[in-house]
Design an enzyme around this catalytic site. Sequence first.
Site, PDB file in Angstrom:
ATOM      1  N   ASN A   8       0.867  -1.184   0.000  1.00 61.84           N
ATOM      2  CA  ASN A   8       0.000   0.000   0.000  1.00 61.84           C
ATOM      3  C   ASN A   8       0.902   1.231   0.000  1.00 61.84           C
ATOM      4  O   ASN A   8       1.464   1.599   1.026  1.00 61.84           O
ATOM      5  CB  ASN A   8      -0.886  -0.048   1.258  1.00 61.84           C
ATOM      6  CG  ASN A   8      -1.843   1.127   1.340  1.00 61.84           C
ATOM      7  OD1 ASN A   8      -1.818   2.024   0.507  1.00 61.84           O
ATOM      8  ND2 ASN A   8      -2.683   1.116   2.364  1.00 61.84           N
ATOM      9  N   ARG A  92      -2.731  -2.068  -3.273  1.00 58.83           N
ATOM     10  CA  ARG A  92      -3.892  -1.200  -3.084  1.00 58.83           C
ATOM     11  C   ARG A  92      -3.737  -0.013  -4.023  1.00 58.83           C
ATOM     12  O   ARG A  92      -2.727   0.694  -3.988  1.00 58.83           O
ATOM     13  CB  ARG A  92      -3.932  -0.711  -1.643  1.00 58.83           C
ATOM     14  CG  ARG A  92      -5.110   0.195  -1.414  1.00 58.83           C
ATOM     15  CD  ARG A  92      -5.171   0.638   0.017  1.00 58.83           C
ATOM     16  NE  ARG A  92      -6.412   1.333   0.236  1.00 58.83           N
ATOM     17  CZ  ARG A  92      -6.737   1.915   1.370  1.00 58.83           C
ATOM     18  NH1 ARG A  92      -5.924   1.867   2.386  1.00 58.83           N
ATOM     19  NH2 ARG A  92      -7.883   2.528   1.491  1.00 58.83           N
ATOM     20  N   HIS A 181     -12.650   3.588   0.266  1.00 61.97           N
ATOM     21  CA  HIS A 181     -12.656   2.529   1.292  1.00 61.97           C
ATOM     22  C   HIS A 181     -13.337   1.278   0.743  1.00 61.97           C
ATOM     23  O   HIS A 181     -13.859   0.474   1.502  1.00 61.97           O
ATOM     24  CB  HIS A 181     -13.449   2.925   2.567  1.00 61.97           C
ATOM     25  CG  HIS A 181     -12.794   3.973   3.406  1.00 61.97           C
ATOM     26  ND1 HIS A 181     -13.521   4.956   4.041  1.00 61.97           N
ATOM     27  CD2 HIS A 181     -11.496   4.175   3.747  1.00 61.97           C
ATOM     28  CE1 HIS A 181     -12.694   5.728   4.731  1.00 61.97           C
ATOM     29  NE2 HIS A 181     -11.464   5.277   4.562  1.00 61.97           N
ATOM     30  N   ARG A 242     -11.410  15.836   7.948  1.00 62.89           N
ATOM     31  CA  ARG A 242     -12.187  16.206   6.751  1.00 62.89           C
ATOM     32  C   ARG A 242     -13.605  16.624   7.137  1.00 62.89           C
ATOM     33  O   ARG A 242     -14.228  15.990   7.991  1.00 62.89           O
ATOM     34  CB  ARG A 242     -12.260  15.049   5.764  1.00 62.89           C
ATOM     35  CG  ARG A 242     -10.973  14.852   4.994  1.00 62.89           C
ATOM     36  CD  ARG A 242     -11.018  13.612   4.113  1.00 62.89           C
ATOM     37  NE  ARG A 242      -9.999  12.666   4.530  1.00 62.89           N
ATOM     38  CZ  ARG A 242      -9.993  11.380   4.206  1.00 62.89           C
ATOM     39  NH1 ARG A 242     -10.944  10.867   3.451  1.00 62.89           N
ATOM     40  NH2 ARG A 242      -9.026  10.594   4.621  1.00 62.89           N
ATOM     41  N   GLU A 385      -8.041  -4.820   5.449  1.00 67.57           N
ATOM     42  CA  GLU A 385      -7.877  -4.519   4.027  1.00 67.57           C
ATOM     43  C   GLU A 385      -6.751  -5.335   3.404  1.00 67.57           C
ATOM     44  O   GLU A 385      -6.847  -5.748   2.257  1.00 67.57           O
ATOM     45  CB  GLU A 385      -7.642  -3.018   3.847  1.00 67.57           C
ATOM     46  CG  GLU A 385      -8.923  -2.242   4.139  1.00 67.57           C
ATOM     47  CD  GLU A 385      -8.746  -0.736   4.144  1.00 67.57           C
ATOM     48  OE1 GLU A 385      -8.281  -0.210   5.165  1.00 67.57           O
ATOM     49  OE2 GLU A 385      -9.067  -0.106   3.134  1.00 67.57           O
TER      50      GLU A 385
END
Length: 397
Positions: A8, A92, A181, A242, A385
């Site tokens: 990743n 990823r 996601h 965010r 993940e």
Amino acid sequence: MMKVLVINCGSSSLKYQLIDSQTEEVLAKGLCERIGIDGSKLTHKPTGKEDYVVESPMKDHQIAVKLVLDALTDKDHGVITDIKEISAVGHRVLHAGQVYSDSIVVNEDVKRVIRECFDLGPLHNPANLIGIEACEAAMPGVPQVAVFDTAFGQSMPKKAYLYAIPYEYYEKYGIRRYGFHGTSHSFVSKETIKFANLNPENCKVIVCHLGNGASISASIGGKCVDTSMGLTPLEGLIMGTRSGDVDPAVVQYICNKENKTVDEVLNILNKKSGVLGISGVSSDFRDVTKAENEGNERAKAANEAFIYRVIKYIGAYVAAMNGVDAIAFTAGVGENDVNAREKILSGLTYLGIEVDHEANKKRGENTMISTPASKVKVCVIPTNEELAIARETVALV
Ligand code: ADP
């Protein structure tokens, strides 16, 4: 026995795990930090052995990949004797635009698509591509698989992904909602179907991925029908830093009042907003909750706004699907924050949800937190993940 390396790449980081695909055991994992800047460092964590830290300049991701492979095969700190033991690499990748709705073995076309999506994922896609090319160079002939964060959202119907702006912008530039996601939402929704024993054909599932980044998805029969992030990961829930949903006119207003450019304000909405922005305390939910408990009013306002937004989105997705069979919580806050779950669920009693308060005290493992009488099943399903990427990789090679 197949060993899969999961990679990743961020703009200045590289996270990895080596997974035995048969036992799904993590053989080693680690992180390269500060790639391309001073003070680069690799922290390698071989399972069952001591951590191993390598402080060595990494001018680019290619060098980082080489150091990772060296660590994996190191005679004292390694977990394999030869890199030939790695049968495949799963990467990823953030954005595939509208091209791929599934993971895919990397070839020149796939690399072209990743490159064409640089505009859509300016921080991640270039790093993801560099990571792929570095692994190709270091392990010639080993299949590389791209697992896209946007893939799960590709099954959304048009009514869910279109923005109500002139259609030509969708046609010309692909401006639409994509969702992110995706690997986590896909993994957790599938785990929820198994764990809650739902009908895999038509069950309605809402997954709340609540971490630093936070998003919600609605899926029917394991296929995403709506999700809260949009063209970029800024839309939707209130997150660590965010803002989530805002009236776009807010951007113009701040530009005018503070004499800032649109780019500067977008940076504020991405990095200085969310619970950090409201509380002024921290982007970390634990810090914000601690401050709230000490009487900090802004921290309380931040937490309440965060919870309220989650409750609203769940309500919207129940409406969108005309029902829900199960709601799953995952990621840092979703898996660990017992109180946040209690507060969210206390706003959903209208759905006939009954919480098993004892079960809800558990953290970090698959747990049913609703009572047998509850009309909707509610569970905690830890996301993974890396394992999801390893499974996708094995399925393709
Ligand atoms: P990301 O992967 O998006 O960086 P994570 O899924 O790791 O985020 O979630 C990180 C967030 O989870 C942090 O804000 C952290 O405060 C929160 N978190 C972790 N453990 C707990 C806990 N026990 N209680 C409350 N929040 C927690």
